[in-house]
Design an enzyme around this catalytic site. Sequence first.
Site, PDB file in Angstrom:
ATOM      1  N   PHE A 137       0.861  -1.174   0.000  1.00 32.07           N
ATOM      2  CA  PHE A 137       0.000   0.000   0.000  1.00 32.07           C
ATOM      3  C   PHE A 137       0.906   1.235   0.000  1.00 32.07           C
ATOM      4  CE2 PHE A 137      -2.817   3.163   1.972  1.00 32.07           C
ATOM      5  CZ  PHE A 137      -3.932   3.006   1.168  1.00 32.07           C
ATOM      6  N   ASP A 206       1.812  -5.745   7.945  1.00 34.15           N
ATOM      7  CA  ASP A 206       0.620  -4.919   7.834  1.00 34.15           C
ATOM      8  C   ASP A 206      -0.559  -5.864   7.643  1.00 34.15           C
ATOM      9  OD1 ASP A 206      -1.539  -3.384   6.894  1.00 34.15           O
ATOM     10  OD2 ASP A 206      -0.214  -1.885   5.993  1.00 34.15           O
ATOM     11  N   TYR A 231     -11.081  -0.452  10.789  1.00 34.00           N
ATOM     12  CA  TYR A 231     -12.322  -0.021  10.152  1.00 34.00           C
ATOM     13  C   TYR A 231     -12.721  -0.889   8.967  1.00 34.00           C
ATOM     14  CZ  TYR A 231      -8.744   2.568   7.505  1.00 34.00           C
ATOM     15  OH  TYR A 231      -7.626   2.923   6.789  1.00 34.00           O
ATOM     16  N   LYS A 232     -11.941  -1.924   8.657  1.00 29.52           N
ATOM     17  CA  LYS A 232     -12.305  -2.831   7.568  1.00 29.52           C
ATOM     18  C   LYS A 232     -13.050  -4.036   8.147  1.00 29.52           C
ATOM     19  CE  LYS A 232      -8.155  -1.444   4.962  1.00 29.52           C
ATOM     20  NZ  LYS A 232      -8.744  -0.344   4.207  1.00 29.52           N
ATOM     21  N   ARG A 380     -13.022  -4.324  -7.162  1.00 26.65           N
ATOM     22  CA  ARG A 380     -12.729  -5.069  -5.936  1.00 26.65           C
ATOM     23  C   ARG A 380     -14.029  -5.411  -5.206  1.00 26.65           C
ATOM     24  NH1 ARG A 380      -8.605  -2.708  -1.842  1.00 26.65           N
ATOM     25  NH2 ARG A 380     -10.385  -1.340  -1.503  1.00 26.65           N
TER      26      ARG A 380
END
Length: 407
Positions: A137, A206, A231-232, A380
């Site tokens: 990322f 990560d 938050y995912k 996605r």
Amino acid sequence: MSEHTEPHDEAAALDAADELAGRRADFVLDDEKGEPVVYLDGNSLGALPRTVPARLAEVVEHEWGRLRIRSWTESGWWTAPERVGDRIAPIVGAAPGQVVVGDSTSVNVLKAVVAAIRLAREDNPARTDLLVDEATFPTDGYLAVSAARLTGAAVRALPAEGLPGSVGPRTAAVLANHVDYRTGELHDLPGITAAAHEAGAYTVWDLCHSAGALPVGLDEHGVDLAVGCTYKYLNGGPGAPAYLYVRRDLQPRFDSPLPGWNSHADPFAMNPEYEPADGAVRGRVGTPDILSMLALEEALKVWDGVDIAAVRAKSLALTDFFLRRVDHYAPAGRLECLTPAEHGRRGSQVALRCADAGAVMDALVARGVVGDYRRPDVLRFGFTPLYTSFADTERAARVLGEVLRSR
């Protein structure tokens, strides 16, 4: 299932046999008009657990509104970062006392990478290389460069599959993503960690796209340091605080580049000399974000009694089913799957290359199927096993096929 079974009948049968199906009722999944939505973007922002609004109202009205400053002690605000960390710990395969919650993932990446390099330099000053997954990322890559500047290290970006064979006597640390955010590929955490340790280097993982979707096994695999957002798949809400894992035996040597009063051994002494606290508390910096922290704490209650192995099994079943239905519904040649077919290399999302991905996703959202896309051409779809059903999955594949055929 028979090859002649209707897709909606197969989905219904799979949902009837799903041991996690009851968890779906714990989330708010309708749109603003109360219409049902197929929500396949939990790999960007998890759905709202139903009990969070009432808990937040209690925090605002009573703990802040009535108790005010007393809530730091009487409501347990001061110890929330460690308490909430201990709720996350079993989800990522860690014993208590090794996870602290606070700050953003980006801030925690900086802490962890600098600390890992400092650990390696203590062992051997000749260790100068920071290896980074080249498809990481972007923020992780930016922070790796910054951490290298702070420590005098040199960044080497490599394909994730090349990391185990590239660690050596000059390697200080390895920074890698457990799951590739773009393709959904699951990287070899045990293998890369073992290779780094064999060479005398440290690892920083990560977990943003894996925690809450599949087993991680931080303690089992001897991971040194790890970070992740909440938050995912953990459904903590937009901007929810991230977490930092520091393996227990490394905690006395953890040297954060961001020493703050919250990580001081005696924070209220206001001593000008910094003395780090013991344990995972060393990962704290400043005053925690209490409102978002306590919303996260409430959200994590949906994990009570959940077996992460069952989550993984359902994730793989959902993505298998989706890929089969997409292959059936989509016009030939319109899509290319970027997500590995092998279960051992797949996270909990499916990434499909599509030339007009942006317009296709807009059309899907307009029809109640919410995923996202990454420029220029990747659709996605994230599958969150606690609330995604097989009926959702079948509808998403069918609507995707209809949209593609209409363009």
